[in-house]
Design a protein around this motif. Structure first.
Motif, PDB file in Angstrom:
ATOM      1  N   LEU A 183       0.848  -1.195   0.000  1.00  0.00           N
ATOM      2  CA  LEU A 183       0.000   0.000   0.000  1.00  0.00           C
ATOM      3  C   LEU A 183       0.880   1.239   0.000  1.00  0.00           C
ATOM      4  O   LEU A 183       0.597   2.239  -0.676  1.00  0.00           O
ATOM      5  N   ARG A 185       3.975   1.317  -1.115  1.00  0.00           N
ATOM      6  CA  ARG A 185       4.615   1.363  -2.431  1.00  0.00           C
ATOM      7  C   ARG A 185       3.660   1.911  -3.476  1.00  0.00           C
ATOM      8  O   ARG A 185       4.067   2.674  -4.360  1.00  0.00           O
ATOM      9  N   ALA A 186       2.386   1.511  -3.384  1.00  0.00           N
ATOM     10  CA  ALA A 186       1.406   2.042  -4.335  1.00  0.00           C
ATOM     11  C   ALA A 186       1.359   3.557  -4.207  1.00  0.00           C
ATOM     12  O   ALA A 186       1.361   4.276  -5.205  1.00  0.00           O
ATOM     13  N   GLY A 187       1.335   4.055  -2.983  1.00  0.00           N
ATOM     14  CA  GLY A 187       1.311   5.496  -2.752  1.00  0.00           C
ATOM     15  C   GLY A 187       2.524   6.188  -3.350  1.00  0.00           C
ATOM     16  O   GLY A 187       2.412   7.246  -3.978  1.00  0.00           O
ATOM     17  N   GLN A 188       3.686   5.562  -3.193  1.00  0.00           N
ATOM     18  CA  GLN A 188       4.906   6.153  -3.756  1.00  0.00           C
ATOM     19  C   GLN A 188       4.827   6.198  -5.276  1.00  0.00           C
ATOM     20  O   GLN A 188       5.183   7.196  -5.902  1.00  0.00           O
ATOM     21  N   LEU A 190       2.217   6.370  -7.039  1.00  0.00           N
ATOM     22  CA  LEU A 190       1.210   7.341  -7.475  1.00  0.00           C
ATOM     23  C   LEU A 190       1.648   8.778  -7.226  1.00  0.00           C
ATOM     24  O   LEU A 190       0.891   9.709  -7.489  1.00  0.00           O
ATOM     25  N   GLY A 191       2.833   8.959  -6.691  1.00  0.00           N
ATOM     26  CA  GLY A 191       3.391  10.304  -6.571  1.00  0.00           C
ATOM     27  C   GLY A 191       3.092  11.019  -5.264  1.00  0.00           C
ATOM     28  O   GLY A 191       3.253  12.237  -5.178  1.00  0.00           O
ATOM     29  N   PHE A 192       2.676  10.296  -4.237  1.00  0.00           N
ATOM     30  CA  PHE A 192       2.390  10.956  -2.970  1.00  0.00           C
ATOM     31  C   PHE A 192       3.660  11.127  -2.140  1.00  0.00           C
ATOM     32  O   PHE A 192       4.572  10.296  -2.209  1.00  0.00           O
ATOM     33  N   GLU A 196       2.051  12.635   3.037  1.00  0.00           N
ATOM     34  CA  GLU A 196       0.737  12.253   2.515  1.00  0.00           C
ATOM     35  C   GLU A 196       0.503  10.752   2.688  1.00  0.00           C
ATOM     36  O   GLU A 196      -0.593  10.321   3.053  1.00  0.00           O
ATOM     37  N   ARG A 200      -2.621   9.577   4.713  1.00  0.00           N
ATOM     38  CA  ARG A 200      -3.732   9.162   3.855  1.00  0.00           C
ATOM     39  C   ARG A 200      -3.710   7.688   3.511  1.00  0.00           C
ATOM     40  O   ARG A 200      -4.677   7.167   2.968  1.00  0.00           O
ATOM     41  N   ILE A 201      -2.583   7.029   3.781  1.00  0.00           N
ATOM     42  CA  ILE A 201      -2.539   5.593   3.485  1.00  0.00           C
ATOM     43  C   ILE A 201      -2.258   4.777   4.744  1.00  0.00           C
ATOM     44  O   ILE A 201      -3.055   3.926   5.129  1.00  0.00           O
ATOM     45  N   PRO A 204      -5.130   5.419   7.743  1.00  0.00           N
ATOM     46  CA  PRO A 204      -6.418   4.751   7.506  1.00  0.00           C
ATOM     47  C   PRO A 204      -6.292   3.231   7.416  1.00  0.00           C
ATOM     48  O   PRO A 204      -7.190   2.515   7.861  1.00  0.00           O
TER      49      PRO A 204
ATOM     50  N   LEU B  61      11.356   1.501  -6.297  1.00  0.00           N
ATOM     51  CA  LEU B  61      10.945   1.295  -4.909  1.00  0.00           C
ATOM     52  C   LEU B  61      12.083   0.716  -4.078  1.00  0.00           C
ATOM     53  O   LEU B  61      12.070   0.790  -2.860  1.00  0.00           O
ATOM     54  N   ARG B  81       5.359   8.595 -11.745  1.00  0.00           N
ATOM     55  CA  ARG B  81       4.080   8.368 -12.415  1.00  0.00           C
ATOM     56  C   ARG B  81       4.213   7.985 -13.882  1.00  0.00           C
ATOM     57  O   ARG B  81       3.218   7.869 -14.591  1.00  0.00           O
ATOM     58  N   PHE B  87       0.611  -4.962  -7.754  1.00  0.00           N
ATOM     59  CA  PHE B  87       1.398  -5.733  -6.801  1.00  0.00           C
ATOM     60  C   PHE B  87       0.881  -7.145  -6.603  1.00  0.00           C
ATOM     61  O   PHE B  87      -0.284  -7.444  -6.840  1.00  0.00           O
ATOM     62  N   TRP B  95     -10.410   1.240   2.444  1.00  0.00           N
ATOM     63  CA  TRP B  95     -11.360   2.208   2.975  1.00  0.00           C
ATOM     64  C   TRP B  95     -11.924   3.091   1.872  1.00  0.00           C
ATOM     65  O   TRP B  95     -12.684   4.005   2.126  1.00  0.00           O
ATOM     66  N   LYS B 108      -2.721  13.359  -8.271  1.00  0.00           N
ATOM     67  CA  LYS B 108      -1.554  14.175  -8.585  1.00  0.00           C
ATOM     68  C   LYS B 108      -1.525  14.602 -10.049  1.00  0.00           C
ATOM     69  O   LYS B 108      -0.534  15.144 -10.511  1.00  0.00           O
TER      70      LYS B 108
END
Ligand SMILES: Nc1ncnc2c1ncn2[C@@H]1O[C@H](COP(=O)(O)OP(=O)(O)O)[C@@H](O)[C@H]1O
Ligand SMILES: [Mg+2]
Lengths: 285, 267
Positions: A183, A185-188, A190-192, A196, A200-201, A204, B61, B81, B87, B95, B108
């Motif tokens: 999760l 890694r997904a955030g990274q 996606l550019g967060f 953030e 946000r990840i 929650p 990563l 991006r 994954f 959520w 973004k």
């Protein structure tokens, strides 16, 4: 439900071969399901039987009331405490201590646990210390807490705090660590930014588990109550039990114990219900 | 002005060492790999041979210990991006609703709100999830969740899609459907795909080229081109050409598995 009714109709006509009915029936087959009704009833039967036994044993005079008063005596005691208002007074005082003690532990433990779960530096710095301290027997801390906090409410709150904080911190740390690393890694991807991702990840994702930790730890504070009110308390549910010991008022002791247990159970239930409506997404299907 | 096209991915002697001191352990040893734009490349190998590690390095990563990875001729400096990631496991934001998950991926981007809403709608349609916009991931089957993950990875139009055993947890039927869906999406969107799997048949069925990894340390054991016609249907796996490719790769994988097993016995 046309499907079900056609199955039922077929079954009634004897077209569906009900294998199960030909098998050996019984409630004690290894790991086999039993009817829901039986399952629920069994849970009610046991406490009812125990109370009946209790009744019988006391009514027949098999044990002295000093050791075990009859259930009726407990009800009388309950009524006495309710009608004189003692019960509500005690419950209010104790609840206040529990809420303040637990809240102050939670307010510290949650952020510290989150830091430890996310940053190896914090984990390295605090984990060995907290892991050691959490094994301290809380009763042994009473003299120290009196020295530090006097004999007022603060001392009781401090005991509840100490009994909760260390364990809770480690539990929150685990809650945070246990989220799926993908999760993040997904955030990274996606550019967060890291901040953030944290807010946000990670938060929650860990929140339902942290809520569960809250539920468990507030349950513990109820069990610590007697210890917290061991010294220099004028009132409180725990105090009432300790006082009763001096006068050998067994009915007060038993009623008080049951009542604390009941409040603990109610708190647990409230947390579960609230959690379920706060985190609806965790419900399957 | 250059005549030779810049490769989408260029990995030059890329390696990864995990741990430090006595625990130091070479997970990947000098992988060289070039992937052309719009190419579909599968990486197969036994479990633990370093497939995820390599993919994570391409995704930015994980940092390679040595070697260079270039994407569109530029060194990878972290996640970005220009790449989409699907994954192992589902990894959805539980959520958020289906819609919310996909919209989150667009946060973004500089599109206007209506443009974003439209894109989300379009991708939900494309992966066949219409009617499930407001569902939470927990309410979906495994295949549907992975469709959300694919939509989330593609909605912001990355030019490179990295997939780490995305269908590994699905039953055989669902997996077949997902593979066909993926090929369709790949053809429609003109992305480059780097697809990691331990399933030999899946690797060949999907790809233009299959890279077989050796294990301990992970390095390239064999590279083969899959010259099967496209578009491919599921029954292609029964063709003699397919069988021949499969036999070769299976032999390689078997050799690697035996090697790992005997290492395990010795240690
Ligand atoms: N963060 C890490 N720290 C130490 N060892 C790791 C780490 N990640 C992976 N490894 C090790 O590197 C090897 C390759 O792992 P991985 O890339 O996950 O394999 P695969 O995806 O092919 O199953 C394995 O032996 C694994 O235990
Ligand atoms: Mg892997």
């Amino acid at each position: 439900m046309p499907k079900t009714s056609s199955i039922a109709a077929n079954a009634a006509a004897g077209r569906i071969d009900r294998r199960q009915s030909r098998r050996k029936k019984g409630l004690l087959r290894l790991r086999q399901p039993i009817p829901d009704r039986v399952f629920t009833t069994a849970g009610l039967v046991v406490p009812v039987v125990l109370v009946l036994l209790w009744f019988a044993v006391t009514a027949l005079g098999l044990v002295k009331p000093l050791f075990l008063p009859s259930p009726l005596a407990i009800l009388e005691e309950a009524w006495r405490q309710i009608s004189t208002g003692i019960l509500f007074e005690d419950a209010a005082v104790s609840s206040y201590r529990i809420i303040v003690g637990w809240l102050s532990a939670a307010v510290l433990a949650i952020p510290v646990g989150i830091l430890m779960g996310n940053f190896r530096l914090f984990e390295g710095a605090l984990e060995p210390l907290i892991s050691t301290v959490r094994y301290m027997p809380i009763v042994a801390l009473i003299p120290l807490t009196i020295l530090w906090a006097g004999i007022g409410d603060e001392q009781k709150i401090l005991i509840l705090f100490l009994g909760t904080f260390f364990q809770m911190t480690l539990m929150v740390m685990d809650n945070v660590k246990n989220i799926d690393v993908n999760l993040i890694r997904a955030g990274q991807t996606l550019g967060f930014s890291n901040t953030e991702i944290l807010w946000r990840i990670i938060l929650p994702a860990a929140l339902p588990a942290i809520w569960d930790t809250c539920r468990i730890t507030i349950g513990w504070t109820w069990t610590y109550l007697v210890v917290a009110e061991l010294v220099a308390a004028q009132s409180g549910l725990g105090r009432r039990i300790m006082d009763a010991q001096r006068y050998l008022a067994t009915d007060t002791i038993i009623f008080g114990t049951l009542f604390i247990g009941l409040l603990g159970l109610l708190t647990d239930y409230a947390f579960k219900r609230t959690g379920r409506s706060l985190f609806r997404w965790t419900a399957d299907r | 002005m250059t005549m030779a096209p810049i490769p989408k991915i260029r990995a030059e002697a890329v390696g990864k060492i995990f741990g430090e001191g006595a625990d130091e352990f070479l997970a990947i040893d000098r992988i060289d790999l070039t992937v052309a734009p719009n190419e579909f490349v599968s990486i197969v190998g036994t479990s633990g041979c370093g497939k995820s590690t390599f993919l994570n390095m391409v995704g930015g990563l994980t940092e390679p210990t040595f070697g260079d990875i270039l994407i569109d001729g530029k060194p990878v400096k972290g996640p970005g991006r220009d790449r989409g990631f699907v994954f192992q496991g589902y990894s959805l934001f539980e959520w958020m609703t289906v819609e919310g998950n996909i919209l989150f991926a667009l946060e973004k981007s500089r599109l206007s709100k209506p443009e974003k809403t439209e894109l989300v709608r379009q991708f939900i349609h494309e992966v066949g999830l219409r009617g499930f916009e407001k569902s939470y991931p927990r309410q979906l089957s495994g295949g549907m969740r992975q469709r959300v993950a694919i939509a989330r990875a593609l909605v912001y139009k990355p030019s490179l899609l990295l997939m780490d055993e995305p269908f590994g947890a699905l039953d055989a039927q669902t997996r077949g459907m997902m593979q066909e869906l993926l090929l369709k999406v790949w053809e429609d969107h003109k992305v480059t795909v780097l697809f990691v799997t331990h399933d030999v048949e899946e690797a060949i069925f999907l790809a233009d080229r299959v890279i077989v990894l050796a294990s301990r340390p992970g390095r390239i054991k064999r590279e083969l081109t899959v010259d099967l016609p496209r578009p491919r249907q599921f029954d292609i796996v029964t063709s003699p050409e397919f069988s021949q490719l499969k036999r070769g790769v299976l032999a390689d994988i078997r050799e690697e598995t035996l090697k790992v097993m005997s290492l395990g016995d010795a240690g």
